[in-house]
Design a protein around this motif. Structure first.
Motif: not given
Length: 963
Positions: A454, A456-457, A492
């Protein structure tokens, strides 16, 4: 056939018509039984085999056969009945065969009466009947050869004593040709030729349980040669010396010579044929296993096996060289042209010797030998080199042989387990050092590496590593087109793969960015090769080198047959001080188990204080874990959670030397893994198991002698050394299926909570006998003043207790609901940012755990004592751990080979006086059987209808005609 049968009956009647046959057979039985029970000390050895019986058989057979054949023709000549026999309507061949069968029949009767010995051994232990059958067959073939020699000698003299001595002399020469006293005087090539003529070396080959066609032909040829000479000798008696019979004499001599030469030529022609044989042993110890054949068939390029053997070597090593050469020939045939075998003597070629010394580090070993007039030291080579590509492994003589001290203080030097040593070395050199390209080329299915992430995180510390993973994986994909595929799944944006899918398929859960934080991320690499799945977890260091090492390690773990890496943790060897301040080395060391594991695996010492176990380690072996911090426990826990296998020798106590008495004592251990194990429903109870079925142990015993207390060292039954036999093992588990016995020293019982392990595969590998009890203190010295029977009190609650278990399945982390134990032990101060520390809460299904309630069963000092008391039995403990490692990595191809050579078949434990009972029973049965044969034969002879004279026959006929 009727004439032969009549002669057979006549000869047997002659034997049993007097006490002579019973005396000869009785002497043979007495000597065989005495040699078995006394000379070879059968009960002291404690091994369930009958080879001591056959070890003395060649010499006993010489005496028995010489005594039985000395009168066969000599008595006929002395009494003048030979001329009558030669004028009967019976051919000379029938006469010879009839007498030959009579002697052999009597020998077979004597051998049948010794069958009580193998039956006794089978009742007392797990006997392999293959060598028994081979031994009896070898004894019968040997008797046939000696009988033919004895009959020929008897036909050449009318003096029985001369016939007896000459037969013993000739048979003795055939026997001694294979002895070291003769072969030591000859070069190796000549010595091997002479041994091929010896009856003793051929006997040993069959007696071990291998029926080689060459050995059968040898014995039959030797028998045939002397039977032909016997027929010619009888025929010669009728010859005159005139010219009228000259042509007949020439033809008869020519026929005899041609038959003898052809029988000899058959043996010469068959000598190179090594494949026509039958292995009768239960475990097929002398036949190449399917694992070896598969390994050789999968060779991608030529393999070189070169034997470095000096022509002049130690006399005890020289007989082993032909055995090695024969085995290498079997390997060469199985490899189908991919294996080159080369046997060289470096001393005769300076270039080869220089290459051996400089390139492979092979150097001669000094051996001291004793000649007739002086002792000397020779430098001799006894090494085997395996070379595959640019990689090599060398086996020295210490890796190949075992030395056993016989009851007469002579040494028995034999190969340990040649196939196992060769195959494991080939596997190591072929698979242990291959490049990733070679690993991928050997895979039957392509490998797929998937990064589930992921972006984004993902924490900042890991974001740059995403592109690094893509770079490394892309390079591997380019180097191995079609064999490796890399892809990225962005959790994501990719809706085809959900979090539930990852959990269901791989057990993967989102990772918390910080402790007790709701923000999570995914960063997992999943390698799939067919049904094999390897998961690569994110670590604090994600450099290009670390990423490449992690991917390559995963590829190697997924590759079948690849050399596995075992992590080994043992207690640190910290010297101590005695009461006077002198430094003492620690009593406990663990070198034997390390050496054992290194035979098949790459072994790395593990430091748990870093909080993690290296990713290339497949199995973690912990021997007596102690003084572990939470960080060390966390390292073990997360290794299991990654789907690894953990083997724990989880004893609660360690041994120490009492400073005052000098005896052994036990001390409780701290900082162990027992709380961690208890979280999985596996509890090592704080007590010691005592069992009347145990291995003896030398201990100091205080005795009251004349009012004075005296300390003595005695070999006594020691209940703390629990002797586990096959009835106390789970034989469905490959870890113990081929082990006859294991001794577990100072062990604690293990309790497995069924409700916690309901969905896991649990096996109780070892358990004590039903007469065991528990002791709750650490007093391990016997006290015969209070307990005169065994030195210890017997507990009331006697039952069987589990001593070792294996568990496979899904485990929940011990730290699942706790903070990750990051402390100063990891090198980072408290309160500072720690970076990303991944905690896996649930393990993969591949996780495996083996727990043993003792750590001292692997202690070098304890195993050394066991070796002194019980010979090779201590090796079963080492093999148990190695089997557990094989089971853990599902790499069982060498397990059967190792078990065939290392299995020590021991006798069942016996109470005092039982040994004498079994020995006396064998003597009694032999005596009763011998007397029974005499009574039956005497009854038959006395009730046999007498033969009438010619006059009496005519009188009876005339009376019948008048009636």
């Amino acid at each position: 056939m009727r004439q032969i049968y009549s002669i057979l009956r006549k000869e047997l009647s002659g034997y049993f018509g007097s006490p002579m046959a019973l005396i000869f057979v009785g002497f043979f039985l007495a000597a065989a039984l005495f040699s078995f029970f006394w000379v070879d000390a059968f009960f002291a050895r404690g091994i369930a085999d009958v080879r001591p019986l056959f070890r003395s058989m060649p010499l006993l057979m010489i005496i028995l056969v010489a005594a039985l054949t000395m009168r066969q023709w000599s008595e006929e000549q002395r009494s003048g009945t030979l001329e009558i026999l030669l004028t009967l309507p019976v051919s000379h061949i029938q006469l010879v065969i009839g007498k030959f069968l009579a002697v052999v029949t009597l020998v077979v009767v004597a051998l049948v009466l010794t069958l009580t010995l193998p039956i006794t051994v089978a009742l007392l232990g797990d006997l392999d009947w293959g060598p028994v059958a081979g031994g009896y067959l070898a004894a019968i073939l040997l008797a046939c050869s000696y009988t033919a020699i004895g009959l020929f000698v008897s036909s050449r003299t009318d003096n029985q004593i001369v016939a007896l001595m000459a037969t013993v002399l000739i048979c003795g020469v055939f026997y001694l040709l294979g002895s070291s006293g003769i072969t030591d005087l000859l070069p190796d090539a000549s010595a091997e030729l002479v041994k091929s003529i010896a009856t003793s070396s051929r006997f040993e080959s069959i007696e071990r349980g291998v029926i080689d066609l060459r050995d059968l032909v040898y014995y039959l040829s030797l028998t045939g040669v002397f039977l032909v000479l016997n027929v010619a000798s009888l025929d010669r008696i009728r010859w005159s010396t005139g010219s009228r019979t000259l042509e007949h004499r020439k033809n008869a001599n020519l026929v005899t010579a041609l038959v003898v030469v052809n029988l000899v030529f058959v043996n010469v022609w068959m000598y190179p044929l090594r494949g026509a044989r039958l292995d009768l042993t239960e475990q097929k110890e002398y036949s190449l296993s399917q694992a070896t054949r598969d390994l050789l068939a999968d060779l991608q390029e030529p393999l070189l096996i070169r034997g470095y053997f000096s022509e002049k070597t130690h006399p005890l090593l020289a007989p082993l060289i032909p055995q090695i050469r024969d085995m290498l020939r079997e390997y060469q045939i199985a490899a189908g042209g991919k294996l080159e075998v080369d046997i060289v003597d470096p001393a005769t070629d300076p270039d080869i010797e220089a290459e051996a010394n400089q390139t492979y580090g092979i150097r001669p070993t000094p051996f001291q030998i004793s000649g007739r007039y002086e002792a000397s030291v020779i430098n001799s080579y006894f090494n085997i080199l395996m070379r595959y590509g640019d990689q090599s492994v060398v086996l020295n003589y210490g890796d190949l042989i075992e030395v056993e001290t016989l009851p007469d203080n002579t040494l028995d030097v034999h190969l340990r387990n040649l196939e196992y040593d060769l195959t494991r070395s080939i596997k190591k050199v072929v698979y242990g050092f291959q490049s990733v390209d070679a690993v991928l080329a050997a895979m039957s299915e392509p490998a797929t590496l998937t990064l589930y992430v992921t972006p984004s995180t993902v924490p900042e510390d890991l974001r740059d590593s995403i592109s690094t993973v893509q770079t490394v994986a892309g390079e591997i994909e380019e180097q191995s087109p079609g064999k490796f595929e890399y892809r990225v799944v962005n959790m994501d944006t990719d809706t085809t793969v959900t979090q539930q899918d990852l959990y269901d398929r791989y057990g993967l859960q989102p990772i918390a960015v910080e402790l007790f934080s709701d923000e999570v991320f995914y960063y997992y690499m999943v390698l799939e090769v067919g049904d094999e799945v390897e998961i690569i977890y994110p670590t604090m260091d994600m450099t290009e080198g670390d990423i490449r090492a992690n991917i390559e390690s995963a590829l190697k773990r997924a590759s079948p047959g690849f050399l596995k890496v075992v992590g080994l943790w043992v207690p640190p060897a910290i010297p101590t001080q005695d009461m006077f301040g002198n430094t003492q080395n620690p009593i406990s060391t663990w070198n034997m188990i390390s050496t054992q594991l290194r035979q098949d695996y790459e072994v790395q010492s593990v430091d748990l204080s870093s909080g993690s176990v290296p990713t290339d380690i497949e199995v973690l072996v912990l021997v007596g874990p102690q003084n572990l911090s939470d960080v060390g426990v966390f390292a073990v826990d997360q290794f299991l959670m990654r789907g690894g296998s953990v083997i724990v020798a989880a004893g609660l106590y360690g041994i120490q030397v009492d400073q005052m008495s000098g005896g052994l004592g036990l001390v409780p251990l701290s900082g162990t893994l027992h709380d961690w194990l208890a979280s999985f429903g596996i509890t090592v109870e704080p007590s010691l198991v005592m069992d009347p079925q145990n291995e003896p142990f030398p201990v100091p015993v205080m005795r009251n002698v004349g009012g004075m207390t005296v300390q003595e060292i005695q070999l006594i039954d020691y209940p703390f050394f629990v002797d586990v036999r096959q009835d106390g093992m789970d034989t469905d588990s490959p870890i113990v299926s081929n082990l006859p016995a294991i001794t577990v020293h100072w062990t604690s019982p293990i309790t497995v909570a069924e409700e916690v392990n309901a969905e896991r595969d649990v096996h109780v590998l070892l358990q004590s006998s039903r007469r065991s009890w528990l002791k709750y203190d650490t007093i391990i010295q016997p006290n015969f003043d209070f307990y005169p029977d065994n030195g210890f009190g017997v507990g009331e609650d006697q039952q069987s207790y589990p001593l070792a278990v294996s568990v496979a399945g899904v485990f929940d982390s011990y730290f699942k609901d706790q903070p990750v134990p990051i402390t100063q032990d990891t090198g980072t101060e408290e309160g500072e940012p720690q970076g990303v520390v991944t905690r896996i809460d649930t393990s993969a299904e591949s996780a495996r755990l083996v727990v043993v309630g003792s750590s001292e069963f692997l202690d070098d000092a304890v195993l050394g004592l066991s070796s002194d008391m019980s010979g090779e039995r201590y090796r079963n403990n080492l093999q148990f751990v190695q089997n557990a490692v094989d089971w853990s990595v599902e790499d069982l191809d060498l397990l059967d080979i190792r078990a065939r050579g290392m299995q020590v078949r021991v006798l069942e434990p016996m109470v005092e006086g039982e040994q004498s009972l079994w020995e006396g029973l064998n003597y009694g049965i032999a005596l009763i059987a011998l007397l029974g044969i005499g009574v039956v034969w005497n009854h038959r002879r006395t009730h046999e209808e007498p033969m009438f004279s010619f006059k009496e026959t005519l009188t009876k006929s005339s009376r019948r005609s008048k009636d």
